[in-house]
Design a protein around this motif. Sequence first.
Motif, mmCIF file in Angstrom:
data_model
loop_
_atom_site.group_PDB
_atom_site.id
_atom_site.type_symbol
_atom_site.label_atom_id
_atom_site.label_comp_id
_atom_site.label_asym_id
_atom_site.label_seq_id
_atom_site.Cartn_x
_atom_site.Cartn_y
_atom_site.Cartn_z
ATOM 1 N N GLU A 121 -24.924 37.263 14.156
ATOM 2 C CA GLU A 121 -25.468 35.855 13.992
ATOM 3 C C GLU A 121 -24.238 34.889 12.679
ATOM 4 O O GLU A 121 -24.286 34.046 12.602
ATOM 5 C CB GLU A 121 -27.068 35.433 14.502
ATOM 6 C CG GLU A 121 -27.255 35.629 15.883
ATOM 7 C CD GLU A 121 -29.158 36.133 15.473
ATOM 8 O OE1 GLU A 121 -29.417 35.202 14.332
ATOM 9 O OE2 GLU A 121 -29.027 36.418 16.641
ATOM 10 N N LYS A 122 -24.407 35.574 11.950
ATOM 11 C CA LYS A 122 -24.138 35.041 10.736
ATOM 12 C C LYS A 122 -22.355 35.034 10.792
ATOM 13 O O LYS A 122 -22.100 34.095 10.111
ATOM 14 C CB LYS A 122 -24.108 35.992 8.974
ATOM 15 C CG LYS A 122 -25.035 36.951 8.813
ATOM 16 C CD LYS A 122 -25.701 37.179 7.768
ATOM 17 C CE LYS A 122 -27.078 37.366 7.274
ATOM 18 N NZ LYS A 122 -27.433 38.770 6.433
ATOM 19 N N THR B 211 -26.586 35.212 23.883
ATOM 20 C CA THR B 211 -27.625 36.180 23.639
ATOM 21 C C THR B 211 -28.007 37.198 24.831
ATOM 22 O O THR B 211 -27.592 36.839 26.149
ATOM 23 C CB THR B 211 -29.200 35.596 23.368
ATOM 24 O OG1 THR B 211 -29.537 35.270 24.795
ATOM 25 C CG2 THR B 211 -28.393 35.031 22.414
ATOM 26 N N GLN C 248 -22.444 31.740 12.178
ATOM 27 C CA GLN C 248 -22.765 30.780 11.275
ATOM 28 C C GLN C 248 -21.734 30.257 10.316
ATOM 29 O O GLN C 248 -21.441 29.255 10.471
ATOM 30 C CB GLN C 248 -24.356 30.978 11.151
ATOM 31 C CG GLN C 248 -25.624 30.925 11.184
ATOM 32 C CD GLN C 248 -26.513 31.478 10.702
ATOM 33 O OE1 GLN C 248 -26.131 32.154 9.519
ATOM 34 N NE2 GLN C 248 -27.257 31.506 11.610
ATOM 35 N N ALA D 219 -27.226 42.890 15.689
ATOM 36 C CA ALA D 219 -27.400 40.903 16.484
ATOM 37 C C ALA D 219 -27.516 39.817 14.797
ATOM 38 O O ALA D 219 -26.582 39.304 15.195
ATOM 39 C CB ALA D 219 -28.544 40.585 16.500
ATOM 40 N N SER D 220 -28.314 40.299 13.790
ATOM 41 C CA SER D 220 -27.358 39.916 12.540
ATOM 42 C C SER D 220 -26.761 39.259 11.929
ATOM 43 O O SER D 220 -26.210 38.598 11.630
ATOM 44 C CB SER D 220 -28.897 40.342 11.295
ATOM 45 O OG SER D 220 -28.430 40.761 10.501
#
Length: 398
Positions: free
Chosen positions: A139-140, A156, A143, A135-136
């Motif tokens: 997300e990065k 999500t 962004q 997930a990270s």
Amino acid sequence: MEYVKGTPYFCQVSEKIKQYPYINKDLKCDILIVGGGIDGAILNYYLSKKYDVTLIDKSRFGRSCTSCATVLLEYQLDDYAEDLLAFMSEEEIVSVYQMGLDSIEKIDEFIKQNGNLCHFRKVPSFMYTNSIFGASGIEKEHQFRVKHNFKSKLFTNETNPFPFEIKAGIYNEDGGAEFNPYLFTKQMIESASNQTALFENTEIVKIVENGDGFIAQTNFGDKIACNKIILATGFNFSLMEEKDLCERVISYTIVTKQIKGLNWKHNALIQDDQDPYHYLRILPDNRLIFGGEDTKFKLKPINDKLARKKYDKLTKDLKALLPDYAHEIEVEYKFCGAFGSTENNLGLIGETETPNLYYFLSAGANGIINAMYGARLMQDIIEGKENPFAHLFSPLRK
Ligand SMILES: Cc1cc2nc3c(=O)[nH]c(=O)nc-3n(C[C@H](O)[C@H](O)[C@H](O)COP(=O)(O)OP(=O)(O)OC[C@H]3O[C@@H](n4cnc5c(N)ncnc54)[C@H](O)[C@@H]3O)c2cc1C
């Protein structure tokens, strides 16, 4: 050596289209393109507008690795922007993403001018993870895209609109497209047929420099005299000086029978973040095409036993991914093919150590988009124009 095996759906469901002759006499041209897969077809289309080009294939146009492409046309590359920073600056990654988006527009432009004979359609794309650890990364990447003004929506578990489980996913409303790669290749070639000499079933077996150019010799003994040669031969490296150009991978694909009522959010192209990854899309005739499970190879590309295992695993995984459709999933086509992978995810496109001898080899699971912007790069190189991205694609890069 075999780089494609099985029953490639895109050829199987396409009517047999025009065939081209083989060479039966000596010829002269300015630029010889060797290899009429999708790469050679795209390059020929653009170069032949200005130059005297001959396009030649040892087999039939579009029937090698091109026929196996799943065809998720997307602007992003195989790796996340964060991982690509080891090989490119942030500005370069943004430019490559932008070139990807522009390439989809160029394909759209071609279709508008020449008719939609290859089932082209623009669709959103969705890249997701179903693991907490993944997930990270998602997300990065989201962004990064938002920071650089690319449209990106983060979903999500709670907001997931898809019929499979996710932890996080990036939805790109205008980031993708799809077509039948075999029909697109044939259409590109046919659209340029008034300005190019086209030959199938003719292999180039030897290239000899002769002072002001080259003599390319065919398997029939006929000779083609030319000023420049571009090798778009995919995985056949036999004519290349360097044999270890990139990591080679086999990717496996299944296509189901038609499924009634099959749909999800705007038929988005789907890709997961697993290692090895998977990709999925709904074909215009309501079948699912599901692939991935890539394996690396050095010498022997396709191992039949391994391929069978991979098809079984893909079938099981697809049913598990889409439980609502599981009872209707019946596999009709199975095939696999090779593609190349480079560290920066970009093709090997540019001049070699031999002046006027060029490689035009797309790379990565996004190879077709690579070839679209590669064709523009190759035009600059041929014309001797500076191109700020040439070093990222150079076959001489380390
Ligand atoms: C399973 C799979 C899924 C993929 N999915 C996607 C995707 O979703 N999106 C995407 O963008 N890309 C995808 N790709 C990558 C894409 O398929 C490749 O980038 C593309 O097909 C490469 O085209 P090519 O023309 O270089 O190769 P090929 O289609 O292999 O063409 C090379 C041609 O050169 C000819 N040739 C070779 N040697 C000679 C010689 N000596 N003389 C004359 N002719 C010669 C061969 O006969 C062949 O026709 C996928 C690839 C695979 C295998």
